[in-house]
Motif scaffolding. Structure first.
Motif, PDB file in Angstrom:
ATOM      1  N   THR A 166       3.961  -0.473   8.542  1.00 45.87           N
ATOM      2  CA  THR A 166       3.884  -0.745   7.112  1.00 45.87           C
ATOM      3  C   THR A 166       2.692  -0.013   6.509  1.00 45.87           C
ATOM      4  O   THR A 166       1.600  -0.040   7.078  1.00 45.87           O
ATOM      5  N   PRO A 167       2.870   0.673   5.380  1.00 42.27           N
ATOM      6  CA  PRO A 167       1.749   1.382   4.764  1.00 42.27           C
ATOM      7  C   PRO A 167       0.537   0.469   4.587  1.00 42.27           C
ATOM      8  O   PRO A 167       0.666  -0.685   4.178  1.00 42.27           O
ATOM      9  N   THR A 168      -0.626   0.995   4.908  1.00 44.22           N
ATOM     10  CA  THR A 168      -1.853   0.215   4.808  1.00 44.22           C
ATOM     11  C   THR A 168      -2.268   0.066   3.350  1.00 44.22           C
ATOM     12  O   THR A 168      -1.752   0.743   2.458  1.00 44.22           O
ATOM     13  N   ALA A 169      -3.252  -0.819   3.123  1.00 45.04           N
ATOM     14  CA  ALA A 169      -3.772  -1.007   1.768  1.00 45.04           C
ATOM     15  C   ALA A 169      -4.373   0.295   1.236  1.00 45.04           C
ATOM     16  O   ALA A 169      -4.313   0.576   0.039  1.00 45.04           O
ATOM     17  N   HIS A 170      -4.946   1.107   2.131  1.00 45.92           N
ATOM     18  CA  HIS A 170      -5.524   2.392   1.720  1.00 45.92           C
ATOM     19  C   HIS A 170      -4.436   3.313   1.177  1.00 45.92           C
ATOM     20  O   HIS A 170      -4.606   3.955   0.136  1.00 45.92           O
ATOM     21  N   GLU A 171      -3.316   3.383   1.884  1.00 44.02           N
ATOM     22  CA  GLU A 171      -2.211   4.250   1.456  1.00 44.02           C
ATOM     23  C   GLU A 171      -1.618   3.762   0.140  1.00 44.02           C
ATOM     24  O   GLU A 171      -1.260   4.563  -0.735  1.00 44.02           O
ATOM     25  N   GLN A 172      -1.486   2.455   0.005  1.00 39.21           N
ATOM     26  CA  GLN A 172      -0.931   1.912  -1.230  1.00 39.21           C
ATOM     27  C   GLN A 172      -1.821   2.207  -2.426  1.00 39.21           C
ATOM     28  O   GLN A 172      -1.338   2.438  -3.541  1.00 39.21           O
ATOM     29  N   ALA A 173      -3.150   2.233  -2.180  1.00 37.54           N
ATOM     30  CA  ALA A 173      -4.088   2.522  -3.270  1.00 37.54           C
ATOM     31  C   ALA A 173      -4.270   4.018  -3.496  1.00 37.54           C
ATOM     32  O   ALA A 173      -4.780   4.436  -4.537  1.00 37.54           O
ATOM     33  N   GLY A 174      -3.881   4.847  -2.514  1.00 38.29           N
ATOM     34  CA  GLY A 174      -4.066   6.288  -2.626  1.00 38.29           C
ATOM     35  C   GLY A 174      -5.484   6.732  -2.351  1.00 38.29           C
ATOM     36  O   GLY A 174      -5.832   7.879  -2.596  1.00 38.29           O
ATOM     37  N   ARG A 175      -6.308   5.840  -1.808  1.00 40.92           N
ATOM     38  CA  ARG A 175      -7.696   6.135  -1.469  1.00 40.92           C
ATOM     39  C   ARG A 175      -8.192   5.049  -0.524  1.00 40.92           C
ATOM     40  O   ARG A 175      -7.592   3.996  -0.404  1.00 40.92           O
ATOM     41  N   CYS A 176      -9.300   5.309   0.148  1.00 37.92           N
ATOM     42  CA  CYS A 176      -9.885   4.293   1.010  1.00 37.92           C
ATOM     43  C   CYS A 176     -10.454   3.166   0.158  1.00 37.92           C
ATOM     44  O   CYS A 176     -11.154   3.423  -0.829  1.00 37.92           O
ATOM     45  N   VAL A 177     -10.129   1.932   0.519  1.00 30.49           N
ATOM     46  CA  VAL A 177     -10.616   0.769  -0.225  1.00 30.49           C
ATOM     47  C   VAL A 177     -11.413  -0.124   0.719  1.00 30.49           C
ATOM     48  O   VAL A 177     -11.156  -0.173   1.922  1.00 30.49           O
ATOM     49  N   GLU A 178     -12.379  -0.817   0.164  1.00 32.67           N
ATOM     50  CA  GLU A 178     -13.234  -1.688   0.967  1.00 32.67           C
ATOM     51  C   GLU A 178     -12.574  -3.056   1.167  1.00 32.67           C
ATOM     52  O   GLU A 178     -11.680  -3.450   0.426  1.00 32.67           O
ATOM     53  N   GLY A 179     -13.053  -3.756   2.192  1.00 30.72           N
ATOM     54  CA  GLY A 179     -12.611  -5.125   2.411  1.00 30.72           C
ATOM     55  C   GLY A 179     -11.287  -5.265   3.131  1.00 30.72           C
ATOM     56  O   GLY A 179     -10.679  -6.335   3.094  1.00 30.72           O
ATOM     57  N   THR A 180     -10.819  -4.207   3.800  1.00 31.63           N
ATOM     58  CA  THR A 180      -9.578  -4.303   4.549  1.00 31.63           C
ATOM     59  C   THR A 180      -9.879  -4.293   6.046  1.00 31.63           C
ATOM     60  O   THR A 180     -10.936  -3.846   6.485  1.00 31.63           O
TER      61      THR A 180
END
Length: 321
Positions: free
Chosen positions: A33-47
């Motif tokens: 499943t696409p990660t939270a980073h992929e869904q946001a289109g950038r690296c995100v904190e707190g994952t």
């Protein structure tokens, strides 16, 4: 009894997942499943999943990101560490990130419309200029492992050893997996360099496009992904084979799964051709456009190009070209 059965299933699942990268495989890794980073289109904190991205600013003014993500979070299946400049290095020396993951998802590298998976990746990120957010750099990926050292060895000068990290690259065919839409490709190493904005995947390359009507398979020597133009090229003795019987060859092929097209580029030294039964289309200059959905081709020879071919009715093989 139910608890024992559940435990046995869990142990079997972990054993299969942990060893999935140990084999040379022609098929792609299990979908993740696409990660939270992929869904946001950038690296995100707190994952839970660690991420490092490169930011490329191309000549057309567009900002494009390359993300490297570790899918696992268990210390027993891999590591992630960021190795910053040492005391005797310049402050603007690059950061080096090390990712390893032996689990089923491996390390995910997102470049344009391509999802690339491998067990090991080393990312070199240049320092950002001025007030810019993020910067470009390099990515090296292959099969292999990384681990933390119990003690930092004396006398070492390379950055990773001084950071207490050991990286063992073990390139093998089939261990770098590329997914583009319906198409699965395999290679053995990936090298992206911000100097020219091209990610090169070394072969031998094999690929398979799942299509219920007319599946496609083939091979090439290498893959080139141009981050600036968002083009994916199969390079070197490219062969495309459809289940319907069409065989196409060229030295370079621009492949776009989303548009369902392959553009076969021709040169006098290496013509492009597409053959199906008694129909033969060959050019020495220009491009053959291959519609993958319809299994149809047409040629644009360009200025000074030469088109030749034989188009025979299979029911009347004695008929002249």
């Amino acid at each position: 009894m139910p608890e024992r059965r559940a435990l046995a299933v869990l142990l079997l699942t972990l054993a299969l997942g942990g060893g999935v990268w140990a084999q040379d495989r022609a098929s792609a890794p299990p979908p993740v499943t696409p990660t939270a980073h992929e869904q946001a289109g950038r690296c995100v904190e707190g994952t839970e999943q660690t991420c490092m991205d490169l930011v490329r600013r191309s000549k057309d003014g567009q900002e494009r990101r390359i993300m490297v993500i570790r899918t696992g979070s268990d210390d027993s299946t891999g590591i992630y560490t960021l190795c910053t400049p040492q005391e005797d290095e310049p402050e603007d020396a690059p950061n080096v990130g090390v990712f390893s993951e032996s689990g089923a998802g491996g390390i995910r590298i997102i470049i344009d419309k391509n999802l690339i998976q491998a067990p090991l990746a080393v990312v070199t990120q240049q320092s950002a200029e001025g007030n810019q957010e993020g910067s470009d750099g390099k990515v090296e990926a292959s099969s292999g492992t990384a681990r933390f050292l119990d003690e930092v060895p004396e006398g070492q000068t390379d950055r990773l050893s001084r950071c207490g990290v050991a990286v063992e690259r073990q390139p093998r065919p089939g261990t770098v997996q590329v997914t583009q839409g319906k198409t699965q490709l395999t290679g053995q190493t990936l090298n992206y360099d911000g100097a020219d904005g091209i990610a090169r995947i070394a072969g031998p390359i094999t690929f398979q496009r799942d299509d219920q009507a007319d599946p496609l398979s083939g091979e090439s020597k290498n893959i080139e992904i141009n981050v600036d133009t968002e083009a994916t090229l199969l390079v070197g003795d490219v062969v495309l084979r459809s289940k319907g019987g069409r065989v196409s060859r060229a030295g370079r092929v621009e492949y776009d799964d989303q548009a369902s097209t392959a553009r076969l580029y021709a040169t006098p030294e290496q013509p492009a051709e597409s053959v199906r039964g008694n129909d033969v289309l060959r050019i020495t200059s220009g491009v053959i456009v291959y519609n993958l959905e319809k299994n149809e081709v047409y040629a644009n020879a360009g200025e000074g190009g030469n088109i030749s071919g034989e188009f025979l009715d299979e029911a009347a093989p004695d008929r002249a070209p």
